[in-house]
Enzyme design. Structure first.
Site, PDB file in Angstrom:
ATOM      1  N   ASP A  49       0.841  -1.207   0.000  1.00 49.58           N
ATOM      2  CA  ASP A  49       0.000   0.000   0.000  1.00 49.58           C
ATOM      3  C   ASP A  49       0.874   1.255   0.000  1.00 49.58           C
ATOM      4  O   ASP A  49       0.363   2.376  -0.098  1.00 49.58           O
ATOM      5  CB  ASP A  49      -1.006  -0.010   1.162  1.00 49.58           C
ATOM      6  CG  ASP A  49      -0.342   0.019   2.516  1.00 49.58           C
ATOM      7  OD1 ASP A  49       0.894  -0.127   2.586  1.00 49.58           O
ATOM      8  OD2 ASP A  49      -1.059   0.185   3.527  1.00 49.58           O
ATOM      9  N   SER A  50       2.186   1.068   0.039  1.00 47.58           N
ATOM     10  CA  SER A  50       3.112   2.192  -0.182  1.00 47.58           C
ATOM     11  C   SER A  50       2.843   2.826  -1.543  1.00 47.58           C
ATOM     12  O   SER A  50       3.294   3.944  -1.804  1.00 47.58           O
ATOM     13  CB  SER A  50       4.565   1.717  -0.085  1.00 47.58           C
ATOM     14  OG  SER A  50       4.792   0.608  -0.936  1.00 47.58           O
ATOM     15  N   ASP A  88      -1.190  -6.128  -0.339  1.00 49.66           N
ATOM     16  CA  ASP A  88      -1.483  -5.503   0.954  1.00 49.66           C
ATOM     17  C   ASP A  88      -2.971  -5.218   1.110  1.00 49.66           C
ATOM     18  O   ASP A  88      -3.624  -4.748   0.171  1.00 49.66           O
ATOM     19  CB  ASP A  88      -0.771  -4.140   1.020  1.00 49.66           C
ATOM     20  CG  ASP A  88       0.333  -4.113   2.045  1.00 49.66           C
ATOM     21  OD1 ASP A  88       0.371  -4.997   2.926  1.00 49.66           O
ATOM     22  OD2 ASP A  88       1.178  -3.197   1.949  1.00 49.66           O
ATOM     23  N   LYS A 118      -1.301  -9.384   2.791  1.00 43.60           N
ATOM     24  CA  LYS A 118      -0.549  -8.943   3.980  1.00 43.60           C
ATOM     25  C   LYS A 118      -1.417  -7.960   4.753  1.00 43.60           C
ATOM     26  O   LYS A 118      -2.130  -7.162   4.129  1.00 43.60           O
ATOM     27  CB  LYS A 118       0.768  -8.273   3.570  1.00 43.60           C
ATOM     28  CG  LYS A 118       1.539  -7.666   4.764  1.00 43.60           C
ATOM     29  CD  LYS A 118       2.953  -7.322   4.424  1.00 43.60           C
ATOM     30  CE  LYS A 118       3.144  -5.977   3.761  1.00 43.60           C
ATOM     31  NZ  LYS A 118       2.663  -4.817   4.559  1.00 43.60           N
ATOM     32  N   GLU A 120      -1.344  -5.427   8.550  1.00 50.12           N
ATOM     33  CA  GLU A 120      -0.516  -4.874   9.615  1.00 50.12           C
ATOM     34  C   GLU A 120      -1.110  -5.170  10.989  1.00 50.12           C
ATOM     35  O   GLU A 120      -2.342  -5.163  11.146  1.00 50.12           O
ATOM     36  CB  GLU A 120      -0.381  -3.351   9.437  1.00 50.12           C
ATOM     37  CG  GLU A 120       0.382  -2.967   8.183  1.00 50.12           C
ATOM     38  CD  GLU A 120       0.626  -1.461   8.071  1.00 50.12           C
ATOM     39  OE1 GLU A 120       0.313  -0.711   9.024  1.00 50.12           O
ATOM     40  OE2 GLU A 120       1.144  -1.052   7.012  1.00 50.12           O
ATOM     41  N   GLU A 187       9.349  -4.334  10.252  1.00 52.44           N
ATOM     42  CA  GLU A 187       9.759  -3.030   9.693  1.00 52.44           C
ATOM     43  C   GLU A 187      10.342  -2.121  10.771  1.00 52.44           C
ATOM     44  O   GLU A 187       9.727  -1.897  11.826  1.00 52.44           O
ATOM     45  CB  GLU A 187       8.553  -2.338   9.024  1.00 52.44           C
ATOM     46  CG  GLU A 187       8.940  -0.967   8.465  1.00 52.44           C
ATOM     47  CD  GLU A 187       7.940  -0.378   7.474  1.00 52.44           C
ATOM     48  OE1 GLU A 187       6.976  -1.076   7.093  1.00 52.44           O
ATOM     49  OE2 GLU A 187       8.155   0.788   7.081  1.00 52.44           O
TER      50      GLU A 187
END
Ligand code: KIV
Length: 274
Positions: A49-50, A88, A118, A120, A187
């Protein structure tokens, strides 16, 4: 059988089985053309999602939507044949309930054809991870610095640089592993902590600002190519593409303005008559 069908794509269990083995090579990609280039070298391609910050110039990843992730996930699947593609889950698409997470993850898997998602979060997402895995969704965890939480954590600062803060981060790693994730991104955490977590958990750890001891590494492609203006300490720039692109565009602009481009080489003559 076509050549394309003979190339077997790596799966989440393939990556899971690499714990303690040959390091897992991962990079982000959001497009078919970069996916094509990465596929020859990477075990895992993350549609991160960056992309909100890198492609769209957003300040954070918070505004990224599920539709944006699905669109770019499809492009990356079309561009790659061998690497496991992980997409993501964006902020707001999975945190409300296990059911919401399943509906979003099912859309991602069905509409992109990718091999895993993925999300978080550590302990707070463990129940959701187990719910998804039990229902056929391979999940990659993401702990340490979790950029989607920027509005509660306040800054993109490294985590665990004080040994007193290690406990909760280790608990997060264990919770994600115990819930059935096939790997976990760590991270921006202190190096000795990333090393310790890697030794502690049974699933592969993928470091980004972690440790060389992690089971694999990941970077944002544009960061390592020198295309991002500001990068965190953990980024190594393997090349500096910015000036090459600038020169190519400047050359093109000059040639267009001086009518040096296109030449006969780049235009279509009439067909030869016999
Ligand atoms: O969104 C992303 O690109 C990521 C990587 C930084 C791991 O989550």
């Amino acid at each position: 059988m076509s050549i394309q069908n003979e190339i077997r794509r790596l799966t989440a269990p393939d990556i899971r089985s690499r714990k303690g083995g040959e390091p897992i090579v991962s990079l982000t990609s959001y497009h078919a053309h970069t996916a094509r280039l990465l596929d020859a070298h990477c075990d895992l391609i993350l549609v991160g999602d960056s992309l909100g910050m890198v492609m769209h110039g957003l300040e954070t990843t918070v505004p990224v939507t599920l539709d944006m992730m699905i669109l770019q996930g499809r492009a990356v699947m079309r561009g790659s044949r061998r690497a496991l593609v992980v997409v993501d889950m964006p902020f707001g698409s999975y945190e409300a309930s296990r059911e919401q997470a399943f509906m979003s993850a099912a859309r991602v898997l069905k509409e992109t054809g990718c091999g895993a998602i993925k999300l978080e979060g550590g302990r707070r997402m463990a129940e959701t991870i187990a719910f998804l895995v039990e229902r056929g969704v391979p999940v990659m965890g993401h702990i340490g610095l979790t950029p989607q939480s920027i509005n509660t954590i306040g800054s993109f600062r490294a985590q665990g640089r004080d040994e007193a803060d290690w406990g909760p981060i280790e608990d997060d790693a264990r919770a994600v592993a115990d819930a059935g994730a096939f790997s976990v991104v760590i991270e921006a955490v202190a190096e000795p902590l990333a090393r310790r977590i890697t030794a502690e958990v049974a699933i592969p750890t993928i470091g980004i600002g972690g440790s060389v001891a992690c089971d694999g590494q990941i970077l944002v492609l544009e960061d390592m190519l020198g295309l991002s203006s500001r990068v965190p300490k953990f980024v190594k720039r393997y090349t500096d593409l910015g000036p090459s692109i600038d020169k190519a565009v400047a050359d093109y602009a000059r040639e267009v303005r001086s009518r040096a481009f296109p030449t006969s080489e780049h235009v279509y003559p009439l067909k030869k008559t016999v």
